[in-house]
Design a protein around this motif. Structure first.
Motif, mmCIF file in Angstrom:
data_model
loop_
_atom_site.group_PDB
_atom_site.id
_atom_site.type_symbol
_atom_site.label_atom_id
_atom_site.label_comp_id
_atom_site.label_asym_id
_atom_site.label_seq_id
_atom_site.Cartn_x
_atom_site.Cartn_y
_atom_site.Cartn_z
ATOM 1 N N GLU A 386 34.148 20.494 38.339
ATOM 2 C CA GLU A 386 34.661 21.742 37.776
ATOM 3 C C GLU A 386 33.976 22.961 38.389
ATOM 4 O O GLU A 386 34.602 24.011 38.575
ATOM 5 C CB GLU A 386 34.461 21.742 36.249
ATOM 6 C CG GLU A 386 35.005 22.970 35.544
ATOM 7 C CD GLU A 386 36.499 23.141 35.722
ATOM 8 O OE1 GLU A 386 36.958 24.298 35.721
ATOM 9 O OE2 GLU A 386 37.212 22.117 35.875
ATOM 10 N N VAL A 387 32.687 22.843 38.698
ATOM 11 C CA VAL A 387 31.962 23.976 39.295
ATOM 12 C C VAL A 387 32.569 24.336 40.643
ATOM 13 O O VAL A 387 32.787 25.511 40.962
ATOM 14 C CB VAL A 387 30.467 23.617 39.448
ATOM 15 C CG1 VAL A 387 29.738 24.711 40.205
ATOM 16 C CG2 VAL A 387 29.828 23.404 38.095
ATOM 17 N N VAL A 388 32.877 23.327 41.461
ATOM 18 C CA VAL A 388 33.471 23.555 42.783
ATOM 19 C C VAL A 388 34.869 24.142 42.644
ATOM 20 O O VAL A 388 35.244 25.089 43.337
ATOM 21 C CB VAL A 388 33.492 22.241 43.588
ATOM 22 C CG1 VAL A 388 34.187 22.446 44.932
ATOM 23 C CG2 VAL A 388 32.087 21.714 43.795
ATOM 24 N N CYS A 389 35.661 23.596 41.714
ATOM 25 C CA CYS A 389 37.037 24.088 41.509
ATOM 26 C C CYS A 389 37.030 25.540 41.057
ATOM 27 O O CYS A 389 37.844 26.352 41.518
ATOM 28 C CB CYS A 389 37.755 23.212 40.481
ATOM 29 S SG CYS A 389 38.005 21.505 41.007
ATOM 30 N N ASN A 390 36.117 25.880 40.155
ATOM 31 C CA ASN A 390 36.049 27.264 39.685
ATOM 32 C C ASN A 390 35.636 28.213 40.806
ATOM 33 O O ASN A 390 36.171 29.326 40.914
ATOM 34 C CB ASN A 390 35.074 27.365 38.525
ATOM 35 C CG ASN A 390 34.972 28.774 37.974
ATOM 36 O OD1 ASN A 390 34.031 29.505 38.276
ATOM 37 N ND2 ASN A 390 35.947 29.181 37.171
ATOM 38 N N ALA A 391 34.704 27.791 41.649
ATOM 39 C CA ALA A 391 34.284 28.645 42.770
ATOM 40 C C ALA A 391 35.428 28.879 43.744
ATOM 41 O O ALA A 391 35.593 29.983 44.271
ATOM 42 C CB ALA A 391 33.092 27.999 43.483
ATOM 43 N N ILE A 392 36.262 27.843 43.979
ATOM 44 C CA ILE A 392 37.415 28.001 44.876
ATOM 45 C C ILE A 392 38.432 28.959 44.259
ATOM 46 O O ILE A 392 38.939 29.875 44.912
ATOM 47 C CB ILE A 392 38.057 26.627 45.151
ATOM 48 C CG1 ILE A 392 37.080 25.724 45.916
ATOM 49 C CG2 ILE A 392 39.354 26.794 45.938
ATOM 50 C CD1 ILE A 392 37.544 24.297 46.051
ATOM 51 N N GLY A 393 38.736 28.778 42.972
ATOM 52 C CA GLY A 393 39.771 29.591 42.337
ATOM 53 C C GLY A 393 39.354 31.016 42.052
ATOM 54 O O GLY A 393 40.202 31.905 41.937
ATOM 55 N N ALA A 394 38.043 31.259 41.946
ATOM 56 C CA ALA A 394 37.560 32.593 41.534
ATOM 57 C C ALA A 394 37.038 33.432 42.681
ATOM 58 O O ALA A 394 36.590 34.555 42.446
ATOM 59 C CB ALA A 394 36.459 32.430 40.482
ATOM 60 N N HIS A 395 37.116 32.945 43.922
ATOM 61 C CA HIS A 395 36.466 33.719 44.994
ATOM 62 C C HIS A 395 37.247 34.971 45.371
ATOM 63 O O HIS A 395 36.764 35.794 46.161
ATOM 64 C CB HIS A 395 36.191 32.826 46.211
ATOM 65 C CG HIS A 395 37.368 32.570 47.106
ATOM 66 N ND1 HIS A 395 38.300 31.582 46.849
ATOM 67 C CD2 HIS A 395 37.776 33.167 48.255
ATOM 68 C CE1 HIS A 395 39.208 31.567 47.812
ATOM 69 N NE2 HIS A 395 38.922 32.523 48.680
ATOM 70 N N HIS A 396 38.471 35.128 44.847
ATOM 71 C CA HIS A 396 39.205 36.394 44.974
ATOM 72 C C HIS A 396 39.547 36.958 43.594
ATOM 73 O O HIS A 396 40.483 37.745 43.451
ATOM 74 C CB HIS A 396 40.472 36.210 45.793
ATOM 75 C CG HIS A 396 40.222 36.102 47.266
ATOM 76 N ND1 HIS A 396 39.466 37.036 47.956
ATOM 77 C CD2 HIS A 396 40.611 35.181 48.181
ATOM 78 C CE1 HIS A 396 39.416 36.681 49.234
ATOM 79 N NE2 HIS A 396 40.089 35.561 49.396
ATOM 80 N N ASP A 397 38.796 36.535 42.569
ATOM 81 C CA ASP A 397 38.904 37.071 41.204
ATOM 82 C C ASP A 397 40.265 36.782 40.555
ATOM 83 O O ASP A 397 40.666 37.501 39.644
ATOM 84 C CB ASP A 397 38.644 38.589 41.178
ATOM 85 C CG ASP A 397 37.204 38.915 41.536
ATOM 86 O OD1 ASP A 397 36.310 38.150 41.109
ATOM 87 O OD2 ASP A 397 36.978 39.912 42.239
ATOM 88 N N GLU A 398 40.956 35.712 40.983
ATOM 89 C CA GLU A 398 42.200 35.358 40.286
ATOM 90 C C GLU A 398 41.918 34.750 38.918
ATOM 91 O O GLU A 398 42.743 34.860 38.017
ATOM 92 C CB GLU A 398 43.024 34.363 41.126
ATOM 93 C CG GLU A 398 43.931 34.981 42.164
ATOM 94 C CD GLU A 398 43.221 35.215 43.485
ATOM 95 O OE1 GLU A 398 43.848 35.754 44.402
ATOM 96 O OE2 GLU A 398 42.037 34.863 43.597
ATOM 97 N N ILE A 399 40.780 34.082 38.762
ATOM 98 C CA ILE A 399 40.396 33.515 37.472
ATOM 99 C C ILE A 399 38.974 33.958 37.160
ATOM 100 O O ILE A 399 38.272 34.504 38.019
ATOM 101 C CB ILE A 399 40.486 31.966 37.468
ATOM 102 C CG1 ILE A 399 39.508 31.358 38.477
ATOM 103 C CG2 ILE A 399 41.907 31.504 37.728
ATOM 104 C CD1 ILE A 399 39.399 29.853 38.384
ATOM 105 N N GLU A 400 38.546 33.712 35.930
ATOM 106 C CA GLU A 400 37.207 34.114 35.501
ATOM 107 C C GLU A 400 36.155 33.149 36.043
ATOM 108 O O GLU A 400 36.375 31.937 36.102
ATOM 109 C CB GLU A 400 37.147 34.142 33.979
ATOM 110 C CG GLU A 400 35.813 34.620 33.418
ATOM 111 C CD GLU A 400 35.787 34.640 31.898
ATOM 112 O OE1 GLU A 400 34.732 34.959 31.332
ATOM 113 O OE2 GLU A 400 36.836 34.320 31.304
ATOM 114 N N MET A 401 35.021 33.683 36.440
ATOM 115 C CA MET A 401 33.925 32.845 36.945
ATOM 116 C C MET A 401 33.163 32.228 35.781
ATOM 117 O O MET A 401 32.838 32.924 34.822
ATOM 118 C CB MET A 401 32.972 33.688 37.797
ATOM 119 C CG MET A 401 33.615 34.262 39.035
ATOM 120 S SD MET A 401 32.436 35.201 40.030
ATOM 121 C CE MET A 401 33.513 35.753 41.365
ATOM 122 N N THR A 402 32.888 30.928 35.890
ATOM 123 C CA THR A 402 32.211 30.223 34.796
ATOM 124 C C THR A 402 30.860 29.649 35.205
ATOM 125 O O THR A 402 30.186 29.040 34.393
ATOM 126 C CB THR A 402 33.095 29.076 34.285
ATOM 127 O OG1 THR A 402 33.390 28.170 35.358
ATOM 128 C CG2 THR A 402 34.402 29.610 33.705
#
Length: 509
Positions: A386-402
């Motif tokens: 989940e940490v890796v997935c969140n970093a991929i999805g949030a690197h352009h601020d489309e989702i919240e960083m966790t």
């Protein structure tokens, strides 16, 4: 009328406040005085009892030891003398406390006089406000509101600058305790650029005669190549060049390699074209997988699913602003691992997320999703943490960083893409960005000139010393940086330097 009531309420509240303060001071004075008197009485009683008790002890001792009277008389007198000194010290202490009480009393009287003077000043201020209100009453509501807003704005700016400076100084003093928090909050403010892909490749040929052989009789060869590769081939008047157009970089590479082999072999016909394209596809697929495996081995990343390894290899044939995507991803992975190590975080997860952060740019299918969200979905599909997935999805601020890994990947992506020479930028857009920076600074009062330097990463602002003070220079630098941050799009960060200089020149003749 509302303004008069508002001012009257303020004056009444101030007057009541001063009356309450007067009563509080008077009450405190009475309590201190009574406590001092009680303490003095208690001390006198205690010392009197102690003196009596001691006298009785000395008397009994004198009766028992009358034979030693002459020998001990001197010592007894010394003891009595010392005790008398102690009593004298205690008496002096009591007198000092009495003097303190007198001083408190005199201070109270002074404060009472001060309150009276302030009351007089309040009366004068009230008269002044009444005269000002009489002037304001002649103004329109809009003008009065504008004047009030302007006054409040200047006051708020000054207070904000003071508060910002205090916060910065406090952060410097507590740097060791707040280091991790400050680093993470700072790197989240770094702006990032969205990548755009190149869709055209150029295939160079030795002579224009080969163009006719590639086209074939009635265009059979070129149609066969386009059907087999899915790439549009443009043969125009450009000397010694053929343009390959396709949004899929792998298809363009297959077409380029196929054309190269066909031209080198010399046999160009539909059957041969299909055979060569099929062979090149298999070779390129093997090369993609091998590139992905070699990249993972070089970075020390293990247990990556074969599908993800294949996508990593496909990055070799994708570019963003002229920057190769695989080299960019490797650079981000290395930067992320270094930063994670400095912050005491999981280095392996940071490196993994840095390598995979742009896999949404090289999918087999092209759904209508941002590449960060698409990459996150692909990583989840193939069992990444989940940490890796969140970093991929949030690197352009489309989702919240966790997690703390996410902002690290974001800033490393910005560092890799924004460094000088990493990406190609359109000249017109570059010049426009520099002009916008300079125009923004020149829009402020007191600015004589402005220069955007270091490829737009620093803005030097020259101000007139007779119009802008040192304090105003701090406010101006802060205001320009805030406006750039909110109104402009730029890679990395922009340093705003306000320069105020006063020169006095004379000549001795």
């Amino acid at each position: 009328m509302e303004i008069i009531l508002y001012v009257s309420s303020i004056l009444g509240g101030a007057f009541g406040f001063f009356l309450i303060q007067k009563v509080i001071i008077k009450t405190k004075f009475k309590s201190i005085l009574s406590e001092a008197e009680k303490e003095a009485v208690n001390i006198k009683k205690t010392k009197a009892l102690e003196a009596k008790e001691h006298f009785l002890k000395l008397k009994s001792s004198h009766q028992k030891m009358i034979k030693d009277r002459e020998r001990k008389l001197q010592s007894s007198e010394d003891i009595n003398r010392n005790r008398e000194k102690n009593l004298q010290h205690k008496s002096e202490e009591i007198s000092r406390k009495s003097q303190n009480v007198e001083k408190i009393k005199s201070d109270y009287e002074k404060k009472t006089k001060l309150l009276q003077n302030k009351n007089i000043e309040l009366d004068k201020l009230q008269e002044k406000r009444i005269s000002e209100l009489s002037v304001i009453s002649d103004m329109s509501v809009e003008n009065a509101r504008a004047n009030l807003i302007e006054a409040l704005k200047d006051e708020a700016k000054t207070d904000a600058m003071i508060q910002v400076r205090e916060i910065i100084e406090e952060a410097k003093l507590n740097a060791n305790k707040e280091a991790k928090k400050i680093v993470i909050q700072s790197i989240q403010r770094v702006a990032t650029e969205q990548a755009v892909e190149n869709s055209v490749s150029v295939f160079n040929i030795e002579s224009d005669d080969i163009k006719g052989r590639i086209i074939g009789r009635e265009g059979r060869n070129i149609r066969a190549i386009e059907a087999a590769t899915g790439v549009e081939i443009i043969v125009d008047d450009t000397p010694e060049a053929i343009i390959l157009s396709c949004f899929d970089p792998v298809r363009r590479e297959i077409a380029r390699l196929s054309l190269h082999q066909l031209v080198s072999d010399g046999r160009i016909h539909p059957a041969r074209i299909e055979e060569v394209v099929s062979k090149i596809k298999k070779q390129l697929e093997d090369e993609i997988v091998e590139t992905g495996k070699r990249t993972c081995i070089d970075l020390g990343i293990h247990n990556l699913r074969p599908e993800l390894i294949r996508m990593v290899g496909r990055m070799k044939f994708r570019s963003s602003y002229g920057q190769n995507l695989l080299k960019h991803s490797r650079e981000v992975a290395n930067l992320a691992s270094i930063m994670a190590a400095e912050l005491g975080l999981n280095v392996k997860l940071a490196k993994r997320a840095g390598l995979l952060h742009d896999i949404g740019k090289v999918p087999d299918e092209e759904p209508e999703l941002p590449h960060a969200i698409l990459g996150m979905n692909i990583a989840k599909k193939f069992g990444e943490k989940e940490v890796v997935c969140n970093a991929i999805g949030a690197h352009h601020d489309e989702i919240e960083m966790t997690s703390l890994i996410s902002p690290i990947v974001q800033v490393c992506d910005a560092i890799s893409g924004a460094r000088p020479g990493a990406r190609r930028e359109i000249v017109d857009a570059y010049i426009k960005r520099l002009n916008d920076l300079e125009s923004l600074a020149l829009s402020y009062d007191g600015v004589s000139s402005a220069y955007a330097i270091q490829a737009g990463r620093e803005l030097r602002v020259m101000v007139e010393s007779d119009k802008v003070s040192d304090k105003k220079s701090d406010e101006l630098s802060f205001s320009i940086s805030r406006q750039i941050q909110t109104e402009m799009t730029y890679p990395g960060q922009v340093k705003v330097t306000v320069i105020r200089e006063k020169r006095a020149v004379n000549y001795a003749k």
